[in-house]
Design a protein around this motif. Structure first.
Motif, PDB file in Angstrom:
ATOM      1  N   ILE A   1       0.836  -1.209   0.000  1.00 59.09           N
ATOM      2  CA  ILE A   1       0.000   0.000   0.000  1.00 59.09           C
ATOM      3  C   ILE A   1       0.863   1.249   0.000  1.00 59.09           C
ATOM      4  O   ILE A   1       0.655   2.174  -0.784  1.00 59.09           O
ATOM      5  CB  ILE A   1      -0.950   0.014   1.214  1.00 59.09           C
ATOM      6  N   ASP A   2       1.853   1.274   0.851  1.00 63.83           N
ATOM      7  CA  ASP A   2       2.602   2.508   1.084  1.00 63.83           C
ATOM      8  C   ASP A   2       3.412   2.964  -0.124  1.00 63.83           C
ATOM      9  O   ASP A   2       3.432   4.163  -0.433  1.00 63.83           O
ATOM     10  CB  ASP A   2       3.540   2.340   2.280  1.00 63.83           C
ATOM     11  N   GLU A   3       4.081   2.047  -0.794  1.00 63.36           N
ATOM     12  CA  GLU A   3       4.994   2.460  -1.872  1.00 63.36           C
ATOM     13  C   GLU A   3       4.290   3.210  -3.001  1.00 63.36           C
ATOM     14  O   GLU A   3       4.714   4.303  -3.377  1.00 63.36           O
ATOM     15  CB  GLU A   3       5.782   1.258  -2.382  1.00 63.36           C
ATOM     16  N   PRO A   4       3.206   2.686  -3.561  1.00 63.68           N
ATOM     17  CA  PRO A   4       2.515   3.468  -4.591  1.00 63.68           C
ATOM     18  C   PRO A   4       1.786   4.683  -4.032  1.00 63.68           C
ATOM     19  O   PRO A   4       1.682   5.712  -4.704  1.00 63.68           O
ATOM     20  CB  PRO A   4       1.529   2.468  -5.206  1.00 63.68           C
ATOM     21  N   PHE A   5       1.305   4.579  -2.783  1.00 65.89           N
ATOM     22  CA  PHE A   5       0.497   5.647  -2.195  1.00 65.89           C
ATOM     23  C   PHE A   5       1.348   6.846  -1.792  1.00 65.89           C
ATOM     24  O   PHE A   5       1.054   7.981  -2.174  1.00 65.89           O
ATOM     25  CB  PHE A   5      -0.260   5.098  -0.982  1.00 65.89           C
ATOM     26  N   SER A   6       2.409   6.607  -1.055  1.00 64.20           N
ATOM     27  CA  SER A   6       3.229   7.724  -0.570  1.00 64.20           C
ATOM     28  C   SER A   6       3.995   8.402  -1.693  1.00 64.20           C
ATOM     29  O   SER A   6       4.255   9.602  -1.641  1.00 64.20           O
ATOM     30  CB  SER A   6       4.200   7.234   0.512  1.00 64.20           C
ATOM     31  N   SER A   7       4.331   7.648  -2.733  1.00 69.84           N
ATOM     32  CA  SER A   7       5.085   8.221  -3.865  1.00 69.84           C
ATOM     33  C   SER A   7       4.173   8.687  -4.990  1.00 69.84           C
ATOM     34  O   SER A   7       4.634   9.381  -5.909  1.00 69.84           O
ATOM     35  CB  SER A   7       6.064   7.185  -4.415  1.00 69.84           C
ATOM     36  N   GLU A   8       2.898   8.313  -4.916  1.00 66.32           N
ATOM     37  CA  GLU A   8       1.954   8.547  -6.013  1.00 66.32           C
ATOM     38  C   GLU A   8       2.534   8.052  -7.335  1.00 66.32           C
ATOM     39  O   GLU A   8       2.440   8.688  -8.372  1.00 66.32           O
ATOM     40  CB  GLU A   8       1.575  10.038  -6.117  1.00 66.32           C
ATOM     41  N   ASN A   9       3.117   6.869  -7.268  1.00 65.31           N
ATOM     42  CA  ASN A   9       3.753   6.261  -8.434  1.00 65.31           C
ATOM     43  C   ASN A   9       3.195   4.856  -8.618  1.00 65.31           C
ATOM     44  O   ASN A   9       3.514   3.944  -7.848  1.00 65.31           O
ATOM     45  CB  ASN A   9       5.268   6.213  -8.237  1.00 65.31           C
ATOM     46  N   LEU A  10       2.367   4.671  -9.634  1.00 67.56           N
ATOM     47  CA  LEU A  10       1.697   3.390  -9.832  1.00 67.56           C
ATOM     48  C   LEU A  10       2.627   2.299 -10.343  1.00 67.56           C
ATOM     49  O   LEU A  10       2.222   1.126 -10.405  1.00 67.56           O
ATOM     50  CB  LEU A  10       0.520   3.561 -10.794  1.00 67.56           C
ATOM     51  N   LEU A  11       3.856   2.649 -10.679  1.00 64.30           N
ATOM     52  CA  LEU A  11       4.828   1.620 -11.053  1.00 64.30           C
ATOM     53  C   LEU A  11       5.095   0.675  -9.888  1.00 64.30           C
ATOM     54  O   LEU A  11       5.530  -0.456 -10.077  1.00 64.30           O
ATOM     55  CB  LEU A  11       6.144   2.262 -11.520  1.00 64.30           C
ATOM     56  N   PHE A  12       4.808   1.149  -8.663  1.00 60.64           N
ATOM     57  CA  PHE A  12       5.012   0.327  -7.478  1.00 60.64           C
ATOM     58  C   PHE A  12       3.780  -0.509  -7.123  1.00 60.64           C
ATOM     59  O   PHE A  12       3.826  -1.306  -6.190  1.00 60.64           O
ATOM     60  CB  PHE A  12       5.368   1.204  -6.271  1.00 60.64           C
ATOM     61  N   GLU A  13       2.696  -0.311  -7.852  1.00 61.26           N
ATOM     62  CA  GLU A  13       1.452  -1.017  -7.511  1.00 61.26           C
ATOM     63  C   GLU A  13       1.427  -2.400  -8.127  1.00 61.26           C
ATOM     64  O   GLU A  13       1.342  -2.572  -9.335  1.00 61.26           O
ATOM     65  CB  GLU A  13       0.228  -0.228  -7.980  1.00 61.26           C
ATOM     66  N   GLU A  14       1.440  -3.404  -7.272  1.00 57.46           N
ATOM     67  CA  GLU A  14       1.359  -4.784  -7.730  1.00 57.46           C
ATOM     68  C   GLU A  14      -0.073  -5.106  -8.160  1.00 57.46           C
ATOM     69  O   GLU A  14      -1.032  -4.655  -7.555  1.00 57.46           O
ATOM     70  CB  GLU A  14       1.798  -5.724  -6.606  1.00 57.46           C
ATOM     71  N   SER A  15      -0.184  -5.889  -9.234  1.00 59.39           N
ATOM     72  CA  SER A  15      -1.478  -6.315  -9.793  1.00 59.39           C
ATOM     73  C   SER A  15      -2.300  -5.150 -10.331  1.00 59.39           C
ATOM     74  O   SER A  15      -3.537  -5.201 -10.337  1.00 59.39           O
ATOM     75  CB  SER A  15      -2.301  -7.098  -8.754  1.00 59.39           C
ATOM     76  N   ARG A  16      -1.648  -4.104 -10.798  1.00 52.61           N
ATOM     77  CA  ARG A  16      -2.402  -2.952 -11.302  1.00 52.61           C
ATOM     78  C   ARG A  16      -2.975  -3.198 -12.696  1.00 52.61           C
ATOM     79  O   ARG A  16      -3.996  -2.605 -13.056  1.00 52.61           O
ATOM     80  CB  ARG A  16      -1.524  -1.694 -11.329  1.00 52.61           C
ATOM     81  N   PHE A  17      -2.341  -4.047 -13.529  1.00 52.46           N
ATOM     82  CA  PHE A  17      -2.854  -4.291 -14.879  1.00 52.46           C
ATOM     83  C   PHE A  17      -4.255  -4.893 -14.818  1.00 52.46           C
ATOM     84  O   PHE A  17      -5.114  -4.580 -15.637  1.00 52.46           O
ATOM     85  CB  PHE A  17      -1.931  -5.241 -15.652  1.00 52.46           C
ATOM     86  N   SER A  18      -4.495  -5.738 -13.835  1.00 53.28           N
ATOM     87  CA  SER A  18      -5.772  -6.427 -13.676  1.00 53.28           C
ATOM     88  C   SER A  18      -6.717  -5.696 -12.729  1.00 53.28           C
ATOM     89  O   SER A  18      -7.848  -6.140 -12.523  1.00 53.28           O
ATOM     90  CB  SER A  18      -5.537  -7.830 -13.115  1.00 53.28           C
ATOM     91  N   ALA A  19      -6.248  -4.584 -12.139  1.00 51.70           N
ATOM     92  CA  ALA A  19      -7.003  -3.869 -11.105  1.00 51.70           C
ATOM     93  C   ALA A  19      -7.372  -4.811  -9.957  1.00 51.70           C
ATOM     94  O   ALA A  19      -8.457  -4.717  -9.365  1.00 51.70           O
ATOM     95  CB  ALA A  19      -8.256  -3.212 -11.697  1.00 51.70           C
ATOM     96  N   ASN A  20      -6.448  -5.700  -9.633  1.00 46.05           N
ATOM     97  CA  ASN A  20      -6.705  -6.714  -8.611  1.00 46.05           C
ATOM     98  C   ASN A  20      -6.020  -6.395  -7.275  1.00 46.05           C
ATOM     99  O   ASN A  20      -6.041  -7.217  -6.355  1.00 46.05           O
ATOM    100  CB  ASN A  20      -6.206  -8.077  -9.105  1.00 46.05           C
ATOM    101  N   SER A  21      -5.445  -5.208  -7.169  1.00 43.94           N
ATOM    102  CA  SER A  21      -4.641  -4.879  -5.990  1.00 43.94           C
ATOM    103  C   SER A  21      -5.433  -4.967  -4.690  1.00 43.94           C
ATOM    104  O   SER A  21      -4.968  -5.549  -3.700  1.00 43.94           O
ATOM    105  CB  SER A  21      -4.046  -3.478  -6.129  1.00 43.94           C
ATOM    106  N   LYS A  22      -6.622  -4.381  -4.661  1.00 45.33           N
ATOM    107  CA  LYS A  22      -7.428  -4.417  -3.424  1.00 45.33           C
ATOM    108  C   LYS A  22      -7.747  -5.851  -3.016  1.00 45.33           C
ATOM    109  O   LYS A  22      -7.683  -6.194  -1.829  1.00 45.33           O
ATOM    110  CB  LYS A  22      -8.724  -3.622  -3.595  1.00 45.33           C
ATOM    111  N   ALA A  23      -8.085  -6.671  -3.981  1.00 47.55           N
ATOM    112  CA  ALA A  23      -8.368  -8.073  -3.673  1.00 47.55           C
ATOM    113  C   ALA A  23      -7.127  -8.762  -3.122  1.00 47.55           C
ATOM    114  O   ALA A  23      -7.204  -9.550  -2.168  1.00 47.55           O
ATOM    115  CB  ALA A  23      -8.866  -8.800  -4.919  1.00 47.55           C
ATOM    116  N   ASP A  24      -5.973  -8.462  -3.707  1.00 48.95           N
ATOM    117  CA  ASP A  24      -4.711  -9.013  -3.203  1.00 48.95           C
ATOM    118  C   ASP A  24      -4.505  -8.635  -1.741  1.00 48.95           C
ATOM    119  O   ASP A  24      -4.203  -9.488  -0.896  1.00 48.95           O
ATOM    120  CB  ASP A  24      -3.527  -8.478  -4.019  1.00 48.95           C
TER     121      ASP A  24
END
Length: 352
Positions: free
Chosen positions: A236-259
């Motif tokens: 959560i913190d890495e993409p959120f604090s940096s506002e950089n979605l390159l750090f968001e795991e499972s973003r292609f599928s929009a599955n991050s919250k489920a993860d």
């Protein structure tokens, strides 16, 4: 009393004392057998069995997609990927044993995808097979390579954009993932590597991995703490604090919250001793006997972390920018759980 009689009496008393102490130690060391057995059989093995079955379904779905290259079959392949993702994320609260020792975690779940190396393979004349991919680095196989190929950068890749080589890669990649899930399940099974028996015989003679049942219980607690830390301070913190979605795991599928939510459920499953909402003998059984208030506090903290993650509106990618309060609240709930495990559960287990 003569010297010989004194020696005999002393020997008898000493022997009786040692026997009593040995019995006491044995009784202490077998106190948590039911909890350990249940966690191994009905949480860990059950989750790995489900993972392996879902990976088999994914192989079948992508074979169907290759044979009939329709948008409907692509959507079915995506759903099969998501379904396989659930038990994997719910296993991340116990990333110890074979999944670690045999390098199966990076083989299945390395992030981010190495798109440059992936494209190099796709543009080569190499025969893309399961065995070929098995030998490659984790960043060009596993869940997230499949995700990249199935969903595309923005999650809306049409089936018409998939090339023959990509279809070939999808099939081989799913087969490679299935090989890893089968290896993992087999490593724990009684008729396989039987690592489950090593955990279940904690404290018994000859068990050098878990010299006591307390060590096994600490292993479960450490797994819970590790994933709480990873979600709150990493995923959560890495993409959120940096506002950089390159750090968001499972973003292609929009599955991050489920993860993230399923990572919290992995904690819940170990704690409550069941999966899919069921309960059995888990760490809760041990904690409740020692500190009923702490048991209730932990159960609440786990539920609140799951609920806060699932309450984030829309996709996590969008919420990073447009629903910061909800993301922050979810992160706080996960960190609260982490702190509770570290500050209260850990000392209780260490005192067993």
């Amino acid at each position: 009393m003569n010297t010989i009689k004194k020696i005999i009496l002393l020997f008898c008393v000493t022997t009786s004392f040692v026997a009593c102490k040995d019995d006491e130690i044995s009784n202490i060391d077998n106190k948590f057998t039911s909890e350990i057995d249940n966690i191994v059989d009905n949480v860990i093995l059950s989750t790995y069995k489900n993972l392996d079955e879902k990976a088999g379904d994914l192989v079948t779905a992508l074979g169907t997609l290759n044979n009939a290259r329709t948008q409907a079959n692509l959507e079915a392949g995506r759903e099969a990927w998501r379904a396989t993702r659930i038990p994997w994320e719910q296993s991340e609260g116990f990333l110890f044993g074979p999944v670690d020792a045999q390098g199966l975690d990076p083989a299945m779940d390395s992030w981010p995808v190495n798109v440059e190396d992936l494209n190099a393979v796709l543009n080569s004349s190499d025969n893309i097979t399961k065995s070929y991919l098995d030998a490659l680095e984790g960043t060009v196989k596993g869940f997230h390579t499949l995700e990249w190929l199935l969903f595309g950068l923005n999650g809306d890749k049409p089936v018409s954009e998939l090339t023959d080589r990509q279809f070939q890669y999808l099939q081989a990649c799913a087969q490679s993932l299935k090989g890893a899930t089968s290896q993992l399940y087999n490593a724990w099974k009684e008729d396989g590597g039987n690592f489950g028996a090593i955990v279940k015989t904690a404290g018994q003679a000859g068990n050098n991995t878990y010299i006591s049942q307390k060590v096994a219980i600490q292993e479960f607690k450490d797994g819970m703490l590790l994933i709480a830390d990873e979600v709150g301070n990493g995923k959560i913190d890495e993409p959120f604090s940096s506002e950089n979605l390159l750090f968001e795991e499972s973003r292609f599928s929009a599955n991050s919250k489920a993860d993230f939510a399923n990572n919290m459920r992995s904690i819940q499953n170990i704690y409550l001793g069941g999966v899919n909402g069921s309960t059995g003998l888990g760490l809760s059984s041990i904690v409740k006997e020692k500190n009923n208030a702490l048991d209730a506090e932990l159960k609440t903290a786990i539920s609140e972390a799951i609920n806060a993650i699932e309450a984030i509106p829309g996709t996590f990618s969008d919420a990073v920018f447009n629903n910061k309060v909800a993301v922050s609240n979810a992160q706080d709930k996960v960190k609260t759980l982490e702190t509770l495990i570290k500050s209260k559960l850990e000392p209780l287990i260490n005192s067993l």
